[in-house]
Design an enzyme around this catalytic site. Structure first.
Site, PDB file in Angstrom:
ATOM      1  N   VAL A   1      29.713 -62.997 -11.034  1.00  0.00           N
ATOM      2  CA  VAL A   1      28.410 -63.171 -11.669  1.00  0.00           C
ATOM      3  C   VAL A   1      27.664 -61.845 -11.834  1.00  0.00           C
ATOM      4  CG1 VAL A   1      27.044 -63.533  -9.565  1.00  0.00           C
ATOM      5  CG2 VAL A   1      26.421 -64.756 -11.658  1.00  0.00           C
ATOM      6  N   TYR A   2      28.137 -60.786 -11.192  1.00  0.00           N
ATOM      7  CA  TYR A   2      27.471 -59.494 -11.320  1.00  0.00           C
ATOM      8  C   TYR A   2      27.716 -58.922 -12.712  1.00  0.00           C
ATOM      9  CZ  TYR A   2      27.058 -59.446  -6.166  1.00  0.00           C
ATOM     10  OH  TYR A   2      26.773 -59.752  -4.853  1.00  0.00           O
ATOM     11  N   SER A   3      26.665 -58.914 -13.507  1.00  0.00           N
ATOM     12  CA  SER A   3      26.711 -58.362 -14.875  1.00  0.00           C
ATOM     13  C   SER A   3      27.846 -58.973 -15.688  1.00  0.00           C
ATOM     14  CB  SER A   3      26.847 -56.837 -14.828  1.00  0.00           C
ATOM     15  OG  SER A   3      25.734 -56.264 -14.178  1.00  0.00           O
ATOM     16  N   GLY A   4      28.028 -60.288 -15.536  1.00  0.00           N
ATOM     17  CA  GLY A   4      29.007 -60.998 -16.345  1.00  0.00           C
ATOM     18  C   GLY A   4      30.438 -60.511 -16.169  1.00  0.00           C
TER      19      GLY A   4
END
Length: 344
Positions: free
Chosen positions: A61-64
């Site tokens: 989920v970190y920056s897609g």
């Protein structure tokens, strides 16, 4: 660098790990954290490895997914020297299969993380949140399959409640599936809720704490003090609403104590806050982040020394809060405390 076993497992992890949330940063939250590209990330990884920091933590989920991609590029050619930790379960899209811990989601998420990281296995694979809609038996059997396939080495969770962990561990024992050995948790001098339920559970069940946001969501950097607003460059202006809340007066009381200890030790406020955590029960590794080399080197200075017992007691007292029910009788009343002594 000191190395510790991760919970009741054979995996040795460094006392400090590096959080790659700043890698490839984009969006209102992660963009405020940082936007480290592959070249800059490789330099930060170089510094970490030179200091003995061998574990790197990220999430889909970190920056897609960009954080995983940049981290994969930064460790390319030296995969055998690092431990890669990533997480899944939080929403990565709007579709019905883009969130949670169903069998199909976990398999797809694991394969996608392997591809982005450029590796054939993940050393620590963690569920980023509890999925109440998927039976724990389905979750655990799927994770068992990923371990048996060699795609994952060890399993953990993040941000779980105590009952959610125990339900999962009981099911793992019942069906012979691998147990979770790590719990990635928020824990800091201004956020000690971990101590009431989750720490005793971790001691009892063999879970190593992988601590996130040891500086209280950027509040213990040494730049925030009583009567002084966050400086212009603080990420709190954009991200405070995303993180754990902290009462201002409590924050200032803790910072006052940190300032006193800093004057005595010659150490920076963040170093003292991290060092305090490193000596708490169950803590296996503290995840530190950095937007640049200077910040990273300062955080690395949190190891290799110890606070005195008197300094620890002062920080304990400044950061103490009244426990919520049903814990406050055990904190306040001798009869309760005799039956359940506090972890040391």
């Amino acid at each position: 660098m000191e190395y510790r076993r991760l919970g009741a497992s054979g995996l040795q992890v460094p006392a400090l790990s590096f959080g790659a949330g700043t890698f490839g940063g984009s969006g209102p939250l992660f963009g405020a954290w940082g936007s480290t590209d592959a070249r800059e990330a490789r330099r930060l990884v170089d510094i970490c490895l030179d200091a003995g920091v061998t574990m790197f933590d990220t999430a889909d989920v970190y920056s897609g997914g960009a954080s995983e991609e940049v981290l994969g590029q930064a460790v390319k050619g030296r995969r055998d020297r690092v431990l890669l930790s990533t997480k899944t379960s939080l929403p990565t899209g709007d579709g019905p299969g883009d969130a949670g811990s169903s069998r199909s989601r976990l398999i797809r998420a694991c394969d996608a993380a392997l591809r982005r990281l450029g590796t054939d296995h993940i050393d620590l694979f963690q569920l980023h949140a509890f999925d109440a809609g998927t039976p724990v038996e389905e979750v655990l059997s799927t994770l068992d399959g990923l371990v048996r396939a060699g795609k994952v080495r060890y399993l953990g969770v993040s941000n779980f409640a105590g009952w959610q962990i125990m339900k999962s561990l009981a099911a793992a024992d019942r069906h012979g599936h691998p147990r979770y050995v790590a719990h990635q948790v928020y824990y800091s001098l201004v956020g000690r809720d971990y101590e009431w339920d989750l720490l005793p559970l971790a001691l009892d069940q063999g879970l190593g704490a992988v601590v996130w946001s040891p500086l209280g969501w950027g509040r213990l950097t040494g730049r925030i003090r009583r009567g002084t607003p966050p400086p212009a460059g603080s990420r709190l202006h954009e991200t405070a609403a995303f993180g754990p809340p902290v009462d201002d007066e409590h924050l200032y009381t803790v910072v006052d104590a940190l300032d006193e200890v800093a004057a005595e030790t010659g150490k920076a406020v963040p170093q003292i806050a991290i060092n305090w955590l490193l000596h708490r029960p169950t803590v296996a590794t503290v995840v530190v982040g950095a937007r640049d080399e200077t910040q990273l080197r300062q955080n690395l200075g949190a190891v290799g020394w110890s606070l005195t017992p008197e300094q620890v007691a002062r920080l304990d007292a400044a950061s103490a809060r009244t426990a919520p029910y049903p814990h406050f009788p055990y904190q306040r009343q001798e009869a309760f405390a005799r039956l359940n002594p506090a972890p040391v």
